[in-house]
Design a protein around this motif. Structure first.
Motif: not given
Length: 560
Positions: A231-234, A236-243, A422-428, A487-493
């Protein structure tokens, strides 16, 4: 010791099994926490020996995937590594259930015991055969990708060596290179689909054998996610989509204008300047020498680290035809030695090896000094902060590698790092959808990718590439096959690394001190605690993504 001189001997499974049983028996019979901890050190010795031999075999196999001896060794470890993992789980279960757990927890830390708890949820003897099959499938994918033999003007190139032409300043050259690149994937499309479908079914079956609805929970456990959940990852991904997506779209539009194009095609995706991307100057030897100078000047700790790496020849970075694609840092515990594997190809990516992979290796070198082995078991989002941040901390030395095009490189690097998120979040998200719906057909998976690209990368135009148009781009992404949910680890990092970038531009010494502290903390605490301790903001917090986008926008669009 130089890597070429490190002796290799195949791990004898039967002998290892006997040693495990001896350690387990001694542990159970121990009369105190102190005595159990001394036996635990014997476990360290055994695991270090196993890991070192397996890693030497892996590296030598990856250096030349046609080497028959190490090809057989890799196949052997694909078979026995789940069996060894079974013995490890059996041992750490004793550790977890010890009567002296309080003392042991004080010695090796709460994180270690949380990780043991997770490992017990992620494994059972009944899935060993499935794990062996999974290893065989990922090896098959790696071999298939490494087998690419692309004819380029009379020269035979693999995918890594072709990359230089995928980013050539001449669009016609790029188009020709992409045609050959896509032809390889198109000609192997059925096998690529079959391997991935088998991996999805295999991983789903493993999960269901362990009582989970699908692979996602098991995958999170295998990624050792000990302080955040799906849920926390989701979120984070939603924040990436928005901002982040709108912000990156502005960067792509600026790049389109810079290139003088009416629209961006897929052949322009990795090109940033009309006169071509900045390329490193000098030979590979000169690049490595400049890297040594850079790390000697950065800090006393990095000087010691890079000198050690150089003296012991712990790099294999030249691209070769039969070499595994990609790059990584791994670790040889018996020698307390990181090792960097890469494929130089004449692009700026060669310098990323000297920065990104060395960030991993530097932290590995520091954590190797810690006598508590569990402290080296960092989770991947933390590991990628070490590497991605080092890319920024080494910016003051980039003139050594790019000369008069240093500013172009710095601009490109910042834009490229932002565009990656955004690409990394898409992969996730793609992987979450796939593993939540394992019955999907191969064609449906390709459609899912197409749909996600419209959300995360609306600028992309695949017109002219039937393979990409049908949603095949993801099959080039090794992590999707070999390291699910990584892959999401790259985005968080990367969001944390951007915080360091902003910080170092204001106060380099203060930011470096924080980074060094983070490296030394290693896995002694949980990710969400450590980043706060060193002065960073959690990507999972409200406003965290929005804040970094605002700061990057100010930096990148200040001329407006």
């Amino acid at each position: 010791m130089k890597f070429s001189e490190m002796p290799y001997q195949r791990i004898d499974f039967d002998k290892v099994k006997v040693r495990f049983e001896e350690i387990k028996k001694s542990f159970v019979n121990a009369k105190s926490g102190e005595e159990q901890f001394e036996i635990h050190k014997q476990y360290y010795d055994l695991i270090n020996e196993i890991e070192t031999m397996m890693t030497i075999a892996q590296i030598r196999h990856d250096i030349d995937t046609k080497d028959e001896f190490y090809d057989k060794e890799q196949a052997y470890y694909d078979e026995i590594s789940p069996l060894i993992h079974n013995m490890q789980v059996s041992y750490v279960k004793q550790l977890y259930e010890s009567s002296y757990k309080e003392y042991l927890e004080e010695k090796i830390g709460k994180v270690a015991f949380k990780n043991i708890e997770i490992s017990l949820k992620a494994f059972d003897e009944k899935i060993i055969q499935l794990m062996q099959e999974e290893n065989t499938l990922t090896t098959a994918y790696d071999k298939l990708i490494a087998s690419a033999a692309i004819d380029w003007e009379g020269e035979t190139l693999n995918l890594s060596l072709l990359r230089k032409y995928l980013t050539a300043k001449d669009r016609l050259v790029r188009k020709k290179a992409y045609d050959k690149y896509c032809d390889f994937f198109e000609s192997n499309a059925k096998e690529l689909d079959d391997i991935y479908d088998k991996l999805v079914q295999n991983r789903t079956k493993q999960a269901r054998e362990l009582g989970y609805d699908n692979y996602l929970q098991l995958g999170y456990y295998r990624m050792n996610r000990n302080c955040y959940d799906k849920e926390m990852v989701e979120y984070f991904r939603n924040q990436i989509k928005e901002y982040f997506v709108p912000f990156v779209q502005r960067l792509h539009e600026r790049r389109r204008e810079r290139l003088g194009l009416d629209k961006l095609s897929y052949i322009d995706e990795a090109v940033f300047f009309l006169n071509g991307n900045p390329e490193p100057v000098g030979t590979p030897d000169e690049i490595m020498q400049n890297g040594q100078t850079m790390y000697r000047e950065l800090s006393a700790e990095t000087k010691e680290f890079f000198d050690f790496m150089t003296e012991n020849q712990l790099f294999d970075v030249l691209g070769r035809k039969t070499k595994k694609a990609g790059g990584y840092m791994t670790y040889l515990p018996l020698y307390k030695a990181p090792f960097i594997f890469a494929n130089f190809n004449g692009t700026s990516g060669d310098i990323d090896v000297i920065t990104h992979e060395c960030g991993h290796a530097f932290q590995g070198y520091l954590s190797g000094k810690d006598p508590i082995k569990e402290h080296a078991d960092i989770t991947m989002e933390t590991a990628e902060i070490h590497s991605m941040s080092m890319e920024f901390f080494t910016e003051p030395w980039m003139e050594k590698f790019f000369g008069e095009r240093t500013n172009d490189y710095l601009s490109m690097h910042l834009e490229e790092a932002a565009a990656f998120i955004p690409y990394g979040c898409m992969v996730d998200e793609f992987q979450h959808i796939v593993y939540e719906n394992p019955e999907m057909t191969c064609a449906k998976r390709h459609q899912v990718w197409i749909d996600l690209e419209k959300i995360y990368r609306p600028h992309i135009d695949y017109t002219g590439s039937p393979y990409f148009e049908k949603g095949g781009f993801w099959q080039k992404q090794l992590h999707i096959y070999d390291y699910p949910l990584y892959y999401i680890d790259y985005c968080i990092a990367q969001t944390c690394a951007f915080q360091y970038k902003v910080w170092m531009d204001e106060n380099f010494e203060e930011a470096w001190s924080s980074y060094l502290k983070l490296c030394k903390l290693s896995a002694s605490d949980f990710f969400t605690n450590m980043i706060k301790e060193v002065g960073l903001k959690s990507p999972f917090e409200d406003g965290g993504v929005e804040d970094i986008v605002m700061k990057l926008s100010t930096k990148l669009f200040k001329e407006n």
